[in-house]
Design a protein around this motif. Structure first.
Motif, PDB file in Angstrom:
ATOM      1  N   THR A  59      38.362 -57.909  38.535  1.00 23.57           N
ATOM      2  CA  THR A  59      37.406 -59.418  38.621  1.00 23.57           C
ATOM      3  C   THR A  59      37.713 -59.574  39.707  1.00 23.57           C
ATOM      4  N   ARG A  60      36.488 -59.836  40.238  1.00 20.39           N
ATOM      5  CA  ARG A  60      36.460 -61.444  41.502  1.00 20.39           C
ATOM      6  C   ARG A  60      37.136 -62.634  41.222  1.00 20.39           C
ATOM      7  N   GLY A  61      38.374 -62.954  42.113  1.00 19.52           N
ATOM      8  CA  GLY A  61      39.020 -64.596  42.254  1.00 19.52           C
ATOM      9  C   GLY A  61      38.062 -65.181  42.827  1.00 19.52           C
ATOM     10  N   ILE A  62      38.419 -66.581  42.706  1.00 16.29           N
ATOM     11  CA  ILE A  62      37.476 -67.741  43.292  1.00 16.29           C
ATOM     12  C   ILE A  62      37.939 -67.461  44.352  1.00 16.29           C
ATOM     13  N   TRP A  63      38.635 -66.744  45.778  1.00 17.18           N
ATOM     14  CA  TRP A  63      38.300 -67.049  46.832  1.00 17.18           C
ATOM     15  C   TRP A  63      37.692 -65.299  47.423  1.00 17.18           C
ATOM     16  N   GLY A  64      37.090 -64.539  46.177  1.00 18.86           N
ATOM     17  CA  GLY A  64      36.196 -63.525  46.939  1.00 18.86           C
ATOM     18  C   GLY A  64      37.241 -61.843  46.545  1.00 18.86           C
ATOM     19  N   ASN A  65      38.329 -62.277  46.191  1.00 14.69           N
ATOM     20  CA  ASN A  65      39.843 -60.839  46.612  1.00 14.69           C
ATOM     21  C   ASN A  65      39.646 -59.876  44.635  1.00 14.69           C
ATOM     22  N   LEU A  66      39.234 -59.495  44.896  1.00 11.09           N
ATOM     23  CA  LEU A  66      38.992 -58.101  43.902  1.00 11.09           C
ATOM     24  C   LEU A  66      40.496 -58.429  42.732  1.00 11.09           C
ATOM     25  N   LEU A  67      41.257 -58.520  41.587  1.00 17.48           N
ATOM     26  CA  LEU A  67      42.279 -58.700  41.350  1.00 17.48           C
ATOM     27  C   LEU A  67      41.737 -57.328  40.278  1.00 17.48           C
ATOM     28  N   ILE A  68      42.339 -56.333  40.576  1.00 16.75           N
ATOM     29  CA  ILE A  68      42.617 -54.983  40.054  1.00 16.75           C
ATOM     30  C   ILE A  68      42.952 -54.229  38.869  1.00 16.75           C
ATOM     31  N   HIS A 485      42.844 -75.964  64.480  1.00 15.04           N
ATOM     32  CA  HIS A 485      43.481 -74.580  64.281  1.00 15.04           C
ATOM     33  C   HIS A 485      45.116 -74.729  63.365  1.00 15.04           C
ATOM     34  N   ILE A 486      45.696 -76.430  63.784  1.00 21.58           N
ATOM     35  CA  ILE A 486      47.238 -76.874  62.705  1.00 21.58           C
ATOM     36  C   ILE A 486      46.231 -76.953  61.497  1.00 21.58           C
ATOM     37  N   ILE A 487      45.655 -76.802  60.788  1.00 21.68           N
ATOM     38  CA  ILE A 487      45.614 -77.124  59.358  1.00 21.68           C
ATOM     39  C   ILE A 487      45.668 -75.560  58.351  1.00 21.68           C
ATOM     40  N   HIS A 488      45.843 -74.432  59.799  1.00 22.87           N
ATOM     41  CA  HIS A 488      45.383 -73.419  58.485  1.00 22.87           C
ATOM     42  C   HIS A 488      47.168 -73.513  58.732  1.00 22.87           C
ATOM     43  N   ASP A 489      47.990 -74.259  58.443  1.00 24.85           N
ATOM     44  CA  ASP A 489      49.452 -73.959  58.518  1.00 24.85           C
ATOM     45  C   ASP A 489      49.561 -74.115  56.592  1.00 24.85           C
ATOM     46  N   ILE A 490      48.317 -75.094  56.389  1.00 20.58           N
ATOM     47  CA  ILE A 490      48.071 -75.186  54.947  1.00 20.58           C
ATOM     48  C   ILE A 490      47.772 -74.368  54.545  1.00 20.58           C
ATOM     49  N   GLN A 491      46.036 -74.712  54.846  1.00 19.76           N
ATOM     50  CA  GLN A 491      45.515 -73.533  53.992  1.00 19.76           C
ATOM     51  C   GLN A 491      45.759 -72.309  54.058  1.00 19.76           C
ATOM     52  N   THR A 492      45.402 -71.712  55.625  1.00 16.82           N
ATOM     53  CA  THR A 492      45.582 -70.229  55.384  1.00 16.82           C
ATOM     54  C   THR A 492      46.877 -69.581  54.512  1.00 16.82           C
ATOM     55  N   THR A 546      36.324 -79.030  53.216  1.00 17.00           N
ATOM     56  CA  THR A 546      35.388 -78.259  54.052  1.00 17.00           C
ATOM     57  C   THR A 546      34.525 -77.089  52.928  1.00 17.00           C
ATOM     58  N   PRO A 547      33.463 -76.769  53.450  1.00 15.05           N
ATOM     59  CA  PRO A 547      32.791 -75.127  52.682  1.00 15.05           C
ATOM     60  C   PRO A 547      32.840 -75.017  52.854  1.00 15.05           C
ATOM     61  N   THR A 548      33.654 -74.728  53.992  1.00 10.75           N
ATOM     62  CA  THR A 548      34.351 -72.839  54.117  1.00 10.75           C
ATOM     63  C   THR A 548      35.322 -73.208  55.219  1.00 10.75           C
ATOM     64  N   LEU A 549      36.169 -72.154  55.476  1.00  7.53           N
ATOM     65  CA  LEU A 549      36.618 -72.108  56.482  1.00  7.53           C
ATOM     66  C   LEU A 549      36.875 -70.431  56.973  1.00  7.53           C
ATOM     67  N   PRO A 550      37.933 -70.496  58.053  1.00 14.07           N
ATOM     68  CA  PRO A 550      38.111 -69.278  58.520  1.00 14.07           C
ATOM     69  C   PRO A 550      39.069 -67.556  57.571  1.00 14.07           C
ATOM     70  N   ASP A 577      33.872 -66.140  56.932  1.00 11.52           N
ATOM     71  CA  ASP A 577      34.254 -67.707  56.951  1.00 11.52           C
ATOM     72  C   ASP A 577      34.297 -67.187  54.780  1.00 11.52           C
ATOM     73  N   LEU A 578      35.557 -68.245  54.240  1.00 10.82           N
ATOM     74  CA  LEU A 578      36.116 -68.167  53.466  1.00 10.82           C
ATOM     75  C   LEU A 578      34.684 -69.246  52.616  1.00 10.82           C
ATOM     76  N   VAL A 579      34.697 -69.259  51.341  1.00 10.89           N
ATOM     77  CA  VAL A 579      34.268 -70.552  50.573  1.00 10.89           C
ATOM     78  C   VAL A 579      35.443 -70.969  50.350  1.00 10.89           C
ATOM     79  N   ASN A 580      35.749 -72.505  50.409  1.00  7.26           N
ATOM     80  CA  ASN A 580      36.955 -73.195  50.229  1.00  7.26           C
ATOM     81  C   ASN A 580      36.629 -73.688  48.613  1.00  7.26           C
ATOM     82  N   PRO A 581      37.114 -73.084  47.674  1.00  7.03           N
ATOM     83  CA  PRO A 581      37.700 -72.855  46.567  1.00  7.03           C
ATOM     84  C   PRO A 581      37.862 -74.998  45.875  1.00  7.03           C
ATOM     85  N   LEU A 582      38.027 -75.248  47.478  1.00  5.56           N
ATOM     86  CA  LEU A 582      38.528 -76.996  46.680  1.00  5.56           C
ATOM     87  C   LEU A 582      37.181 -77.573  47.089  1.00  5.56           C
TER      88      LEU A 582
END
Length: 588
Positions: A59-68, A485-492, A546-550, A577-582
């Motif tokens: 199945t495909r998760g909300i981040w676009g990743n595959l759950l195999i 950049h520093i926001i990715h300490d939380i986002q990523t 934001t709508p997307t994030l790196p 870019d990723l689509v942001n689930p938030l």
């Protein structure tokens, strides 16, 4: 005397480990856009340039990743149990590695598979309640490792005897070797102006500390001339006695022997926790082995400021009502780094050679939390019992709470404080599953502890008034990053590296859908923002909606750069870019 013949790996254990690792590999490399499976309905087909085809249910998760589903993996043409080892040559064109990189990557994968088998043999049959009831250090030893890194137990440099003695999953206890080190070659930092004697007595106990101090004097050194440094016994045997032969010969380093009680490794390998003196400081030591993309040494850059930084963070945390009620700073009580006088003369010295001798004493989480509470790495919440249930869901059940209420409690004591540090003070914690510790009381999240202040903490590149009390030397030493950049300490580091897996696993076991998960997270963040209108400009600066994030990729960079030495640790790569689930869940 010949060594005993090792227990052979059982075929069923090999098959389970191989399928699980291959499912993870295809999932993460697809997420990083290295692979492009064709998905239809509940299945997917991956056609490789080599002509080999892999098929699996997913199945495909909300981040676009595959759950195999690992049990559904098949290879055409068939070639035994599907594993990542055969997958590497099958996908050679897609992975794009040089022959040297491919061979080293296969070595890391093989090492990882062997340790996955060992971990499963020891802990794989324990249900969720049994896992949660383990002593904390044993629960940490049962964890699967870095959720994003495909080869997360590569540990290049260790053989099977080393793994049996020093790996966390084996749970063996060992004593530390001690050196007296010429202070003229040491960089030293301490929290609260604390001295060497008090710290070593708290770590070893008064009697054993006295033996160590006496050994230093008997060796012709004193507290004025030589600092005491514990070293990992593997590092002493395999690196220090050879690399520092001149220092030992000229007595700038003086070997003293084994002192103190027994320690065992945590999942980070080089951070050790005391078995005989629970609650005493943890010890982080240099290890010249390659694991999850980096050599596990102790860099000298931050040592001198680590203690003062700990004191400042403790001060702002205790003075802030939101933080003081939810956060414990695991202070870096003392740090020592010894610079090799000859290696230091090498231009652009590869960092592994600059980080071979050092120590950081750090508060242990169990020693800082109040009685009756339990402090576990955030990574434990992702860990799945044999039935696929992540331990977060088991904690909620044992607490008698619905999953939504339990998650709200978790977010209020983890994500909200992390965001508050960033927006109020311009401080970013690289908040992956080993840097954040969750404090539980009766299985309910009631607090968080943060650690790894040297190298995993960033400052905003602007002069926030709240940073005025931080020593200029510390400000000049720590990484300064723009808001984007520093926001990715939380986002990523936290949303993608921790919550992406937690939400997917809760969804897979039927505990909660991913859209509900991120709706709850968004509501908790918005409630916090509404309660602190004075930080409105900062919330706009550090916008989590934001709508997307790196898309930050850690595996593809290893495939690209290989295993050569460099003066700096490798940096991640970027994808589309990723689509942001938030954003998605807020918009609905």
């Amino acid at each position: 005397m010949n060594a005993p013949v090792p227990t052979p790996v059982k075929p069923d254990a090999w098959a389970r480990a191989g399928r699980a690792a291959l499912a993870k590999m295809i999932s993460e490399l697809s997420y990083e856009e290295v692979l492009a499976p064709e998905c239809a309905g509940g299945g997917a087909e991956l056609r490789l340039a080599s002509g080999v085809v892999y098929r699996f249910a997913c199945t495909r998760g909300i981040w676009g990743n595959l759950l195999i589903d690992p049990e559904t993996l098949s290879r055409t043409p068939a070639a035994g149990v599907p594993t990542p080892l055969q997958f590497v040559p099958d996908a050679r064109a897609e992975l794009g590695m040089t022959p040297a990189t491919e061979a080293n990557f296969l070595r890391e994968l093989s090492n990882t598979l062997r340790q996955d088998i060992e971990t499963a043999a020891k802990y794989g049959a324990l249900d969720a309640d049994a896992l949660i009831s383990l002593p904390v250090h044993a629960l940490h030893a049962a964890l699967e490792g870095h959720p994003k890194a495909v080869a997360n137990k590569g540990r290049i440099g260790w053989g099977t005897e080393d793994l049996a003695r020093f790996s966390p999953e084996m749970g063996a206890a060992f004593r530390l070797f001690w050196l007296a080190a010429d202070r003229r070659h040491c960089k030293i930092g301490a929290s609260g102006g604390g001295d060497e004697r008090a710290l070593i007595e708290s770590s070893l106990g008064a009697e054993e500390a006295s033996r160590l101090f006496a050994a230093r004097l008997a060796a012709g050194a004193s507290a004025d001339t030589h600092a005491l440094i514990p070293v990992h016994p593997w590092q002493w045997d395999h690196v220090l006695q050879q690399a520092y032969v001149g220092e030992l010969a000229e007595r700038r380093l003086i070997p003293l022997g084994h002192f103190g009680g027994r320690y065992t490794a945590t999942p980070s390998l080089r951070t050790l926790t005391s078995i005989d003196r629970p609650g005493s400081p943890d010890v982080k030591l240099a290890l010249t082995i390659l694991n999850t993309s980096a050599w596990r040494g102790i860099p000298g850059k931050y040592i001198a400021v680590g203690g003062a930084l700990s004191d400042w963070l403790e001060g702002i945390t205790q003075a802030d009502p939101l933080l003081s009620s939810r956060v414990t700073v695991l202070r870096e009580l003392r740090g020592i780094w010894y610079e090799h006088p000859v290696y230091a003369q090498v231009p652009d010295l590869p960092y592994q050679f600059a980080e071979t001798l050092g120590v950081i004493w750090r508060d242990s989480a169990s020693g800082r939390v109040a009685g009756g509470r339990r402090a576990c790495l955030m990574a434990t919440l992702l860990h799945r019992a044999p039935d696929g249930t992540p331990l977060a869901a088991a904690h909620a059940r044992r607490a008698g709470m619905g999953m939504e209420d339990w998650l709200r409690a978790l977010f209020r004591v983890t994500v909200v404080p992390l965001y508050h540090y960033l927006t109020r003070y311009g401080v970013g914690f690289i908040a992956h599953g080993q840097n954040v510790t969750v404090v539980l009381e009766d299985d309910v999240p009631v607090g968080m502890a943060v650690k790894d202040l040297q190298g995993d903490l960033d400052l905003i590149d602007q002069d926030f008034p709240e940073l005025a009390g931080l020593d200029p030397e510390i400000q000049a030493t720590l990484p300064r990053k723009p808001a984007t950049h520093i926001i990715h300490d939380i986002q990523t580091a936290h949303f993608v590296t921790v919550l992406r897996f937690l939400s997917a696993r809760l969804s897979a076991c039927g505990a909660m859908g991913e859209e509900t998960f991120y709706r709850i997270l968004g509501e908790e963040l918005q409630a916090h923002m509404k309660a602190h209108p004075q930080l409105g400009e900062r919330f706009a600066m550090f916008d989590l909606f934001t709508p997307t994030l790196p898309r930050v990729c850690i595996n593809k960079v290893r495939l690209a750069i290989g295993y050569g030495d460099d003066a700096a640790r490798p940096l991640p790569a970027l994808g589309t870019d990723l689509v942001n689930p938030l954003y998605i869940c807020k918009a609905r």
